[in-house]
Scaffold this active site. Structure first.
Site, short mmCIF file in Angstrom:
data_model
loop_
_atom_site.label_atom_id
_atom_site.label_comp_id
_atom_site.label_asym_id
_atom_site.label_seq_id
_atom_site.Cartn_x
_atom_site.Cartn_y
_atom_site.Cartn_z
N CYS A 331 0.84 -1.20 0.00
CA CYS A 331 0.00 0.00 0.00
C CYS A 331 0.88 1.26 0.00
CB CYS A 331 -0.97 -0.03 1.18
SG CYS A 331 -2.41 1.04 0.94
N HIS A 430 -3.50 -5.63 1.23
CA HIS A 430 -3.28 -5.93 2.64
C HIS A 430 -3.68 -7.38 2.92
CE1 HIS A 430 -2.31 -1.91 4.06
NE2 HIS A 430 -3.33 -1.43 3.36
#
Length: 486
Positions: A331, A430
């Site tokens: 991310c 994630h």
């Protein structure tokens, strides 16, 4: 015995007193008895969040409690989520959707509107379930925040529910914490506090009993349970980054931890892997020799990138890559690995552009729209077809030549990027290590040839059963109390 409370709130004398774990334990116990129970937290402040099936965002603690109750996470379980972006400001998420950033003073003025969202969610849950177990936030003794409180006694007063107060004896001063908290409450707030829970006790209970009797005499309220200190639990941590590791192997993975790290539970599976030595590196510490370096997610990517560079870590990362070391960016960490990060609309602060680490041939533009999605797909590296599951929480779009070598294929679309020499991998995904097959494939890509697979879901379930068993005396004590009168 029947559980007598349609709604029960768990508040703590301090942060990290055990509120989250206690609500999860009671959810598991009641669900095992066939009670339709649901967790609820009016307001949460955390950078560790979870994505619901409908694409909303809630605190990870409520997602864990939902699992304990046998329910899919839902945005009504945590209607207000605050994600700090600086020391004085946070992104405000209402019913799972990001609204805007506010400083502390502006949010305090906004709380009456936030309370409406809280009561809407609570109303829906209380109409659908037999029992709502509510978790407070921090401590109800914050007298400076009592005005317009929506997280603790302000909520309890609004819905007229009883409260139990939990205190952590392991940190010391448990009696002062309880007596002091009660002293800070109003008469009506003290009246709705029906008893205490002493958490994380270890030692000879007979030595504690005189203090318990004194506490009951001083307050006129019962100590409902003394719960033990449980070692080795595998439960999602929400606030502080977990530093302990259940196993320590020979394959070293280093995670530089920036100030605004988000979703640090990405590393839970690695922490439990017997062949992995996971090291979290803080400010002022040099990055040691490693087989793999992982740059984690961030709530303020450009700010954390500046901090990383000022801390001297850029040179260490470039040197690591130059000598054949593998790097994964997740991310915000993925965005940092690119050439530039542009924020033309000031999503994270002042508009501008930051020079990245230039280890991946990508550029990123931050946008106000947040991507929230649970995803499933396949790994796209190292000639593997391993399945992967996870979730995306990000604001921005990354493009470039490296994206032609994706890290994963999600729902038929390429996701993430890899460098031409296959040393660097970046992704918005994630939870990529939580799927055993993907974890093994990623570690093989990084150089660890191991057949060991860590099943995080199984470890989590076993820990939920452990805390439920430990909390059985509390449930028995609660069931023995008189039900509230209308």
């Amino acid at each position: 015995m029947k559980f007598p409370f349609p709604t029960l709130m768990v508040q703590g004398t301090t942060s990290d007193a055990g509120k989250t774990t206690l609500v999860a334990a009671l959810c598991r116990l009641l669900a095992q008895q066939g009670v339709r129970v649901v967790p609820f937290k009016p307001q949460n402040m955390a950078l560790n969040s979870a994505v619901t099936a409908d694409g909303g965002e809630i605190g990870r603690a409520q997602a864990l409690q939902a699992v304990a109750a046998g329910l899919p996470p839902h945005t009504d379980m945590n209607p207000i989520l605050l994600k700090p972006s600086s020391d004085t400001g946070a992104q405000v998420i209402i019913h799972g959707r990001a609204r805007n950033d506010m400083n502390a003073r502006d949010y305090h003025a906004y709380k009456p509107i936030a309370m409406q969202a809280v009561l809407e969610s609570y109303g829906r849950l209380s109409a659908q379930y037999e029992t709502v177990l509510v978790e407070g936030a921090g401590s109800p003794a914050e007298v400076n925040l009592r005005d317009r409180d929506i997280a603790n006694m302000g909520f309890a007063e609004a819905v007229d529910c009883p409260v139990i107060l939990v205190a952590d004896i392991d940190r010391g001063g448990v009696f002062a914490h309880i007596i002091g908290t009660l002293a800070c409450l109003s008469e009506s707030e003290r009246k709705r506090t029906i008893g205490f829970v002493i958490n994380r006790f270890r030692g000879d209970i007979s030595l504690l009993e005189p203090g318990l009797r004194w506490l009951e005499e001083q307050t006129g309220k019962p100590v409902l349970a003394v719960l033990p200190y449980l070692h080795g639990l595998f439960l999602d941590a929400e606030d502080a980054v977990e530093q302990t590791q259940t196993a320590r192997g020979a394959f070293r993975i280093v995670v530089p931890v920036p100030p605004r790290i988000s979703n640090h539970t990405d590393f839970d599976a690695l922490r439990a892997h017997p062949d992995v030595d996971l090291q979290l590196i803080g400010p002022g510490q040099p990055i040691p020799a490693a087989d793999l370096i992982i740059l984690p997610g961030s709530k303020n990517t450009r700010g954390d990138l500046d901090w990383l560079i000022a801390n001297g870590w850029r040179e260490a990362l470039i040197r690591h890559a130059r000598y054949g070391g593998k790097i994964i960016g997740i991310c915000g960490g993925y965005q940092m690995l690119g050439k530039t990060i542009a924020d033309p609309q000031g999503v994270e602060g002042l508009p501008g552009i930051s020079q990245g680490l230039a280890l991946l041939d990508i550029t990123t533009v931050l946008t106000p729209e947040k991507q929230l999605e649970q995803v499933h797909g396949m790994c796209a590296f190292a000639d593997t077809d391993a399945a992967v599951s996870g979730y995306e929480i990000h604001m921005g779009l990354s493009e470039g030549e490296a994206c032609s070598h994706p890290a994963f294929v999600i729902a038929g679309r390429p996701e993430g990027a890899r460098s031409a020499d296959d040393q660097i991998l970046g992704s918005y995904l994630h939870g990529m290590f939580d799927t055993p097959s993907a974890c093994s494939a990623l570690l093989r890509w990084a150089g660890l040839d191991s057949d060991v697979a860590v099943d995080t879901a199984r470890l989590r379930e076993a820990s939920l059963d452990r805390i439920a068993q430990a909390a059985q005396p509390l449930l028995d004590a609660l069931c023995a109390l008189d039900p509230p009168t209308a």
